[in-house]
Design an enzyme around this catalytic site. Sequence first.
Site, PDB file in Angstrom:
ATOM      1  N   HIS A  47      -4.194   4.429   6.846  1.00  0.00           N
ATOM      2  CA  HIS A  47      -3.356   3.912   5.673  1.00  0.00           C
ATOM      3  C   HIS A  47      -2.917   2.425   6.253  1.00  0.00           C
ATOM      4  O   HIS A  47      -1.887   2.321   7.196  1.00  0.00           O
ATOM      5  CB  HIS A  47      -1.966   4.590   5.166  1.00  0.00           C
ATOM      6  N   ASP A  49      -1.318  -0.915   5.776  1.00  0.00           N
ATOM      7  CA  ASP A  49      -0.488  -1.767   5.104  1.00  0.00           C
ATOM      8  C   ASP A  49      -0.925  -3.370   5.059  1.00  0.00           C
ATOM      9  O   ASP A  49      -1.035  -3.820   6.079  1.00  0.00           O
ATOM     10  CB  ASP A  49       0.867  -1.884   5.275  1.00  0.00           C
ATOM     11  N   ASP A 171       0.394   5.449  -1.010  1.00  0.00           N
ATOM     12  CA  ASP A 171       1.766   5.044  -0.515  1.00  0.00           C
ATOM     13  C   ASP A 171       2.633   4.267  -1.518  1.00  0.00           C
ATOM     14  O   ASP A 171       4.083   4.625  -1.715  1.00  0.00           O
ATOM     15  CB  ASP A 171       1.664   4.052   0.681  1.00  0.00           C
ATOM     16  N   HIS A 417       1.795  -3.331  -1.867  1.00  0.00           N
ATOM     17  CA  HIS A 417       3.069  -2.355  -2.047  1.00  0.00           C
ATOM     18  C   HIS A 417       4.202  -2.642  -1.082  1.00  0.00           C
ATOM     19  O   HIS A 417       5.042  -2.110  -1.564  1.00  0.00           O
ATOM     20  CB  HIS A 417       2.801  -0.944  -2.459  1.00  0.00           C
TER      21      HIS A 417
END
Lengths: 1004, 1004
Positions: A47, A49, A171, A417
Site C-alpha cells: 500500500h 501512499d 486505506d 487519501h
Amino acid sequence: MDRSSCLLLFLAIGITCVATQECGYEKCRSLPIKPGMINVHLVPHTHDDVGWLKTVDQYYSGANSSIQRAGVQYILDSVIPQLEAKPERKFIYVEIAFFKRWWDEQDEDMHGRVKKLVDKGQLEFINGGWCMNDEASTHYNAIIDQMTLGLQFLNTTFGECGRPLVAWHIDPFGHSREQASLFAQMGYDGFFFARLDYQDKANRLKLQNMEEIWRGSPNDLGKVADLFTGALFAHYTPPEGLSFEILNNDPPVQDDPRLHDYNVDERVNTALNRSVEQAKYFRTDHIMWTMGSDFHYQAAHTWYKNMDKLIKYTNPGNKVNLLYSTPSCYVYHKNQAADVKWNTNNTDDFFPYADKPHSFWSGYFTSRPAIKGYVRECNNFLQVCKQLEVIAGPLPFTNGGPSSQRFREAMAVAQHHDAVSGTEKQHVAYDYAMRLHAGAVECQEVVSHALAGKMKKGSVEPPAAQFCAYLNVSICPTTEENDHFSVTVYNPLARQVTGHYLRLPVNGQSYTVTAPNGKPVKTQMLKVTQQTAKVRGPRGNATSELVFPVTVEALGYSTYLISRATRTTRSLFMPQAETNVISMAIPQSPRMREDIEIHNEHLSLIFDTTTGHLKTVTNLKNKLILNVQQAFYWYNSSTGNNQDSTQRSGAYIFRPNGTEPFPIHTKGSVITKVVTGALVQEVHQVFSDWVTQVIRLYDGQLHAELEWTVGPIPFKDSLGKEIITRFDSDMQTDKKFYTDSNGREILERELNHRLTWKLNQTEPVAGNYYPVNSRIFIKDNSRQLTVLTDRSQGGASLKDGSLELMVHRRMFYDDNFGVGEALNETGVFGEGLVARGKHYLMLESPADSSQLHRNLGEQLYMAPAVSFTPNTFSTQDWSNNFNMAYTALKRELPSSVHLLTLELAEEDTALLRLEHQYQAADGGTPQTVSLQGLFEPFEVVTSSVEELTLGANVHAEKLHRLSWNTQEGTTGNVSQRCWDPSSATVSLKPMQICTLRFHVKRRW
Amino acid sequence: MDRSSCLLLFLAIGITCVATQECGYEKCRSLPIKPGMINVHLVPHTHDDVGWLKTVDQYYSGANSSIQRAGVQYILDSVIPQLEAKPERKFIYVEIAFFKRWWDEQDEDMHGRVKKLVDKGQLEFINGGWCMNDEASTHYNAIIDQMTLGLQFLNTTFGECGRPLVAWHIDPFGHSREQASLFAQMGYDGFFFARLDYQDKANRLKLQNMEEIWRGSPNDLGKVADLFTGALFAHYTPPEGLSFEILNNDPPVQDDPRLHDYNVDERVNTALNRSVEQAKYFRTDHIMWTMGSDFHYQAAHTWYKNMDKLIKYTNPGNKVNLLYSTPSCYVYHKNQAADVKWNTNNTDDFFPYADKPHSFWSGYFTSRPAIKGYVRECNNFLQVCKQLEVIAGPLPFTNGGPSSQRFREAMAVAQHHDAVSGTEKQHVAYDYAMRLHAGAVECQEVVSHALAGKMKKGSVEPPAAQFCAYLNVSICPTTEENDHFSVTVYNPLARQVTGHYLRLPVNGQSYTVTAPNGKPVKTQMLKVTQQTAKVRGPRGNATSELVFPVTVEALGYSTYLISRATRTTRSLFMPQAETNVISMAIPQSPRMREDIEIHNEHLSLIFDTTTGHLKTVTNLKNKLILNVQQAFYWYNSSTGNNQDSTQRSGAYIFRPNGTEPFPIHTKGSVITKVVTGALVQEVHQVFSDWVTQVIRLYDGQLHAELEWTVGPIPFKDSLGKEIITRFDSDMQTDKKFYTDSNGREILERELNHRLTWKLNQTEPVAGNYYPVNSRIFIKDNSRQLTVLTDRSQGGASLKDGSLELMVHRRMFYDDNFGVGEALNETGVFGEGLVARGKHYLMLESPADSSQLHRNLGEQLYMAPAVSFTPNTFSTQDWSNNFNMAYTALKRELPSSVHLLTLELAEEDTALLRLEHQYQAADGGTPQTVSLQGLFEPFEVVTSSVEELTLGANVHAEKLHRLSWNTQEGTTGNVSQRCWDPSSATVSLKPMQICTLRFHVKRRW
C-alpha cells in the site's frame, strides 16, 4: 523456456516463440483451488501512499527515510525478479502515480519483462487510478479524472491484460456510495476496503455479511451501479504473526532442521488457526489474506521465500489450501459459488468511520481547508485547460512542452487519501500545493495560447494573458497597476453564463468597462475591506474592487476592456452604481436599532440589530420566509484527558470535549458595515478579531453569498479549536438532513442513526458529522435551506432546523494515527493559517431546490476562468484586431446535461463525458443530445466514436461484468448504452455519464 | 550469453560453451583503473556477526527481529541476482558459518549460479574463516581450527577461485600480532581492520602510515609472517552520507529530473569530497571504501542501484574514479605501485584498543569468564575427538552420524568476536554454550566408540564410556554411585604424560585403584570443600574426592580400575596416603601463629599468619626465593558519572572509577584449612563469602595450582565490581611485563607505554591491561614469576614486581557499544554467576622458565580426557577382555614439537599439524621429525603427503604471495618448507607450524 532462449532456438532451428496471455479471469481458472477446503487467497500487495509523511517523490525515491523507510522504486525493482523466479507467485500493484514513475525509468528490456508478467497474470493491476483517492473530501469530477489518468496509462501500456478488474480502497477512512457507483460505472467487478465503523463491522461479522452487493445508485442508475463489495477481515495487513516484511518482526518460516529454532509446526498452526477463524465469518470456501501493508515489499524476496514455505508446509494433510492469488481471482471464485445469494446494501454508505467508541474520523472532512479549497479551484481550472486543448488543438511544442499533463497529474496526486483529506504532514501539504501551482502555471500557458489563437484575427498577436491567483484576497498586479487592461473570461459550461460577477482589485476611483459588443457595462466600486488587507499580508495594494457582471457563451470567452476613468470619460459613461456605505463603527443611534436588511429581487436578508446576526431569509418571489440565525462557534478539541478515552482531536479525528460549541461572538452587534448599491449589497460582520464574514447579494442571483474569513485561530490558550458556522432555523426537520456524495447524488442522514445497523452513539457531535463535498440541506414541507460550499467540509444537523459546517480547525496534539504532527497550520505569517471561503445559501421550496442547486453547483465548480492583459490598444483597435467573444459550441446543451470533461486523448482524438446532472428525484428525465455539428472548431467524426466505460479504458460493448445472485435477483452485468451511432446522438438517463472517444476533424 | 543459452545453442548448432575463470588477481587486472586519478575501490560488503544480539541461527534466519532486523539468508538471496545483473558489480563475503548454512539450503541451479559468480570474480570470499574470530580471548589452536573449517569448505566447494586472498578483521576490538602471523602463514596477501587506538590512528593518518607491513613474527618466522596490513579510514562503514542500506537514512541518488529532489550534484560532490579527503592520508592512487556494515545488503538492490548511479555520475570529468572492487584487488593495485617503500611494524600489536580517552576495550579480556573457560576446555576435548577419529577411523555411520563436525562448528562459532569475547547478549551466550555442549556430547560418542575399538580384544564389547563434565565442582554420577568403575584417560599429547592427577568425586571412605599394569596406585582422599558444595548447587552428592596420579602414553589411553575398599581390600592394599587436615576455623592458638607452609620437592609456599595470604614462594631445587603476596581485590566499575566522560564499564569496556582496587579481605586470616598428605597439599582460603581459593601443590609438579572461586559477586550495593587476583613481589621489573599472544609468542609490555607511538595515558589502569590468553610473567635477572591461566583473562603489571589478572566482573550498566545489556550474569541460581578457575604459578630462572612454561602450557591445554564406566568385571577379567593401555604413537616427539592438530580431512586422509613450540628466545633450535612408522594404527603414505599452508587450503608449493618493497628490503613471498619427501621428515624451525595432508594406510 524464456523468450531469449526461445529466440536463440528460433534463430538456430526455427522454433516459433508464442507468448501466452492469461489475463482477465483466465488466469483464475487455473489456480490450484481445492473445493471443500478453506481456500486462502494470499494476495501479495503493497500500500503505497501517494504522499503522507513524505512527499510522493520522496516515497518514490526512498529519500527522507529518517521519517519513514519507504522507497517505492525498490518495491518494483525487487518484486519483478521474484515473480519471474516462480510462475505461481503473484503481486498486485495499485498506485499508478508510482508505477508510471518507475516505468519511465526502466529500459526496454525491463518493459518487456514486466509486460510478460502482466500477460501471464502474475503482476496484476488493481484499482489502477493514479492514486487511491480519498472518498470524503473529493469531488467526483476529480475522482474520474484521476482514475482515468491511471487506467489510460495501463490501457496504453499493457492493453487488456493491464485492465484492473477490482477496485481497492483499503486505506481511505470511510467510503462514499458515489465512489462505489463510479467504480461500477468504470466496469469493476469487485471493490474491497478495510475501514468501516467498528460496530458495523462487528455486526457484519456476526451476520456473515462482510461481503455484499452495494447498490451505488439504487434510484437512478440501478444495476449499472451495483458492485460486489467486501470489507477486509484484518485491516489490510496479513493475519497476525504472518507478516514477512523486512521491517516487521514476525518470525520467518525456519524449516531447516539443522538449525536452531525450527518453527514449521508453529508457523503452520498459526496459518491454520488464522484460516479457520476467518472462514467462520465469510461465505463460500474462499477467504482472502492481504499479504502486505504500507510500503511493503521493498525487499520482496523476504516475502516470497517465506510465503512459498508457508504454502508448502501448510497445505499437505490439512483442510486449508493456501494459494497465491489476486483480488480479482478471489472475486472470480466468490462469483463461481452459484448457490450463494448475496445480500444487498441499497442505501447506506460508510460514513462516518469510527474505529473505536471515541475515535470518529470526521475531523479530516475539514482538515486543511486551504488545500481543500485550492484543490477544488484547481479542478475548475484543469477542466478549462483540458477543454481548450481540444478546442484550440494541442500546443505546437514538442513533447514536454506546456500541456495539461502536469496539472492532470498534480490534481490526481492531490486526490490521494492523505492529500486533499488534510491528513499529511505539513511539508507534504506544501508539496501538494507546489505541484498544483506548477501544474496550474503550465496550464496558464496552455490557456493563454489557446485564447490567443481564437482571439487573433489578422497579423497582430494578442498580448499574452496574465493570471491572478489571489483575487480572493484582492490581489492582481495587472489590474492594480494598469490604467487600461483587458479581462478575458472563459466559460467552461455548455451553456451561456450571464450575471457572473467579477471583482477586480484596483487603485483608481472609477473605471469604464466595455463589453464585447462595444457597450459599456454597469459597474460598482467597493473599498477593499480591512479583513482582506489582513489576510493578504504585504502583497497587494488595491484600495478598491471594481465589480461588474459578465456574460460568456458556452465553451467560449468574452473579452471586456477596462479603463481607468478620467473626468471626461467619467462624464461620458456613467453606468457606475452608487455604493452607499453605512459604517457601524459609529455608536449605534436609537434610529439604527431597526432591523438591517439587504435584498435583491429574489432574496431579502434581515439581520438582528442587537447581535448583528442573520435573522430572517425571505424568498421574495416564492414568498418563503425562514427565521434562521447564523453565527460562528468553536468546539474545544479534546486533548484525550477525560475518563472515556485518551483520543485527541487531530488531523483525522474530530473529538470535541463537550457537546456544545462556544459562540465566537458574545456581545454587541457584529455588523461593522453595510454596503448597498445597484450590483451588490453587503453586510460586513466581525465576530472576533479572527472571524469575520461578508454576506452578499448580487443583483439577479438566486442565492446569498456568505464569505467567511477565519483565522489565525488563537493558540495562546493552548486550546484546540474547531470552528463551525451554524444556521439555526425554525424548521421541523425530524432529525433528517441531506448531504451530497462526492458532489453527485444526495444521501439522507439522520441524527444518531445509521440506516443498516443499530448505532450505539458514543460521540454525539463527531458521530453525526458527514462529509459535505458540495452541499448540505435541511427541509420541511415548504422550505428547503440549502448551503453549497466551495470546498469539502464536515457538516451536520445536530438539532432540528439546525445545520452546521466546520470551516477551519487547529489543534496542538497529534491524534495518534501515524501523521505524527498536530494539525497546527501556522500559515505564511507564522501566526496561524487564515482560511477564507464561501457558502452559498438558497431558500427555495423542496420541489424547486434540487434542480436549482444542481445548476448553481455546476456554475460554482465550473466557474469562468479569468485572465488579463495590460492594454495598449484603443477599444476600437482591440476589436479590430481581436475577436472579443467566441463560443466553441454551436448550440447549448439542455440544463440537465453537464459537459463533465472534454480533453485530448491523443493529438486528434478527444475524450468527452456528458452527464445527466439531475437525479430522478430532482425531476430528471431522459435527455438526448446530438453530437453532429455541435462543436465550432471541429467536427466529431461520428464513425470513429467509441463508447467507453467511465474510466475510458474499456469499450462499453466489450465490458462483461460478473453477474451476482442476490436476494433481489441477478445483478451486475447489465449495460446502459448512451451512444447511438445511427443518429449520432447521446441519450442520458438521470445521473448517467456517457464517456465517448472520437476523432476530431478540425475545421481549419 | 549465459550458460543455459549457450547450452541451447550448443545443442542446436554445436557452439561450445567455455566458462572463463577470472579468479586470483586476474580479475583485478581488468578493473577500470585510471592512473593518476584517485581510484576509489568501492567494496560492497556485509559484516555478519556469528551471534551477538541474536544467536547465530537467528541472525541467519532473520528471526527475533524485534532485537535486530537482520537475516543473513536474505543478504545472500538478494546479492546473487544483483551480481548477475551487471558484470562489473562485486561483492565480498566473509563468514562461512553463514555462507555454509545458506549454501546447504540452495538447489543445484543456485550452486551453479554462485560458482559462476565466484569464477568470474564477482563474488569473492574474503577472510573465509568460519567466523571473524576475536583476537584477544582466543587460543591459536582454535583460531587455526576455525579458519581451516571455513577455508576448507571454500576450497572443496569452489576450488582456487574460492580462495580468500585477503584477511578481514574489521570488527574485532584490537588486534594481536599472532593473528597477523597466522594469517601470513595461511598465505594471505593483505589484512584489514578498523579498530585501533584513536591516538595511534591519528598518528598514522598524520604520517600516511595507515598501511604498512606488519611483521607477525620478527624474531622467529621472519618474512613468512610479514603481512601487508591496512587500518580502514572510516571504520568499516561507507563514507558519511553514502550508505545505501535499506535500514539507513542517507539519501538515494535521485537522478530523475522529472521528479522533485533531484540531487545528483549533491551526491557527486559528497563522493568527490570524501574521496579527496581520504586520499590525503593514503599512499598511491588507490583508496578503499567499505560500502556496507552490519548485516547490510538484505535488500542488495538498494545498494547496487545507487552505487551504479554514483559511479555513473561521479566519474565523468572528475579526477576521481569510483569503481567496484574487492579488498584483494585493492591490495593488488597497492602492490603494483613499484616506487612505494612501505613502512614496517616490527614489534607492536594493537592492544589495548581505545576509541576515545576513557573508553578502553579491555573489559572483554575477562567478560564472561565461565564461557571463556568452557571454550578452552572444549578446544582440548575437540582435539581429543579429532585425533581419535584419525586413530580409530571415522565412525561407521552414514553421514550425519556422530562425528567431530558439530563440535568443530560449535567451537568455530564460539571463536567469534562476540562469543568467547563475552560481548554478546545473555541469551546468545547461552546459545553458544548449548552448541558447545551439543558438540561435546556428540564427540563423547566418537571418543567412546574409538576407545572401545582399541580396548576390545575379543568378543566382549567394552562398556560404553560415560563422561563427567562437572568434575571441577566434584560432580560425577558414575564415580559417586558405583562401587566399581573404570577410568580411561586419553592423552592427546605426542609424549607420555605422567604424574597427572585425577580428582574423582566419591562417597566412600576408601578406594583401591589399579593401574593398567595391574599394580595398585597410591591415592589420597580429600573432603569435598564447602566452596564446591556451594558452587555445584543441588547437583552432586560426593562427600570426598579420590586423588591419584595417572600415566598415559602419547596419543594413547590408560584404564584404571577403581573399587570402593572393603575392610579386607583395605588391609590388602593400603597405598592410600594419609590426609591431615588442620582446620583454621578454630581460634588460632599462639602456637599456630607461626608461618604456615606447604611444599613438595620442587616448591615451598609460605603463608602469612596474620592475613593467611601467600607470602613467599621458594623454588627448592634452584634455591630461588620470591617474597610475593597474593590476594584478591575489586575495582569499582565506573558508572560514567564523573567529569571526564560518561563512559561506563561494561561488556567491552573496563573503566574503574579509581586507580586503586579495594581489597576483598580486610581482617584476620583467610586460611580456613590446611590439608597435607603424600600426594597433595592444600591451603584453603576464604577471602569473603564470595571469594575463596585453594592453593595446591601436587607431588612431583613444578608449579603451584591456585584454584579460585569467585561469585556470586554482590549486587545489592549496586556497585559494579571487577575482581582481580594480584601478586605483589619484591622484584624490580622496570615497568616491564610479558604476555602471550593467543597462546603462542610472547610480547613485552611496558607500563604507560606503546612501542610505536607516544601514548598519552588517560586510563592508568584499563589503559595498561592486555589480553592474557595463556600466560603472563614478570622477571628480574634471576627470577621469573610466571602465571598460566586456564582461560583468557585481562592482565597487567601496574607496579614494579606486581602482576594482576582479572578473573570475574559484574556490573549493572550497559557500556553503550550496542550489546544493550549490562554484563550482569545472574547464573543458574539467580544470585550471580560463580566462576571457578585455576592459575598455575611457576618460579624459575628466566632462562629455565620459557621451555618449562611452554611444556606446562601444552599439558594444560591438551590435558588428558577422562571417561568412566561402571565396572562389573573383576580386575582380572577386565584385563583379559580389554586392552588397558594403548599408544597410537610408536615413538614420542621431542619436547619442542607439539602435535597441534590431527584430524580427518576425508575418510582415509588425515590432516596433521606439527608445531615447534619454542621461540628462538626460549632456546628453540631446528628440529626434525620422521613420519615413517610414526603412527601405530596406520602408515602415512609418504608419496601422498601434501604440504599445505596453515589454513590447509593451498599447496605450499603453489603459494605465491605478493612481494612488497619496504625500507628493509623486499618482503612477502618467501617460503619456509617443512616437508622433505625424500626423507619423509618434517623439519621445524622455532615457532614454525607444518601442515601436512596425507593418505593413511590403516594397518587392520
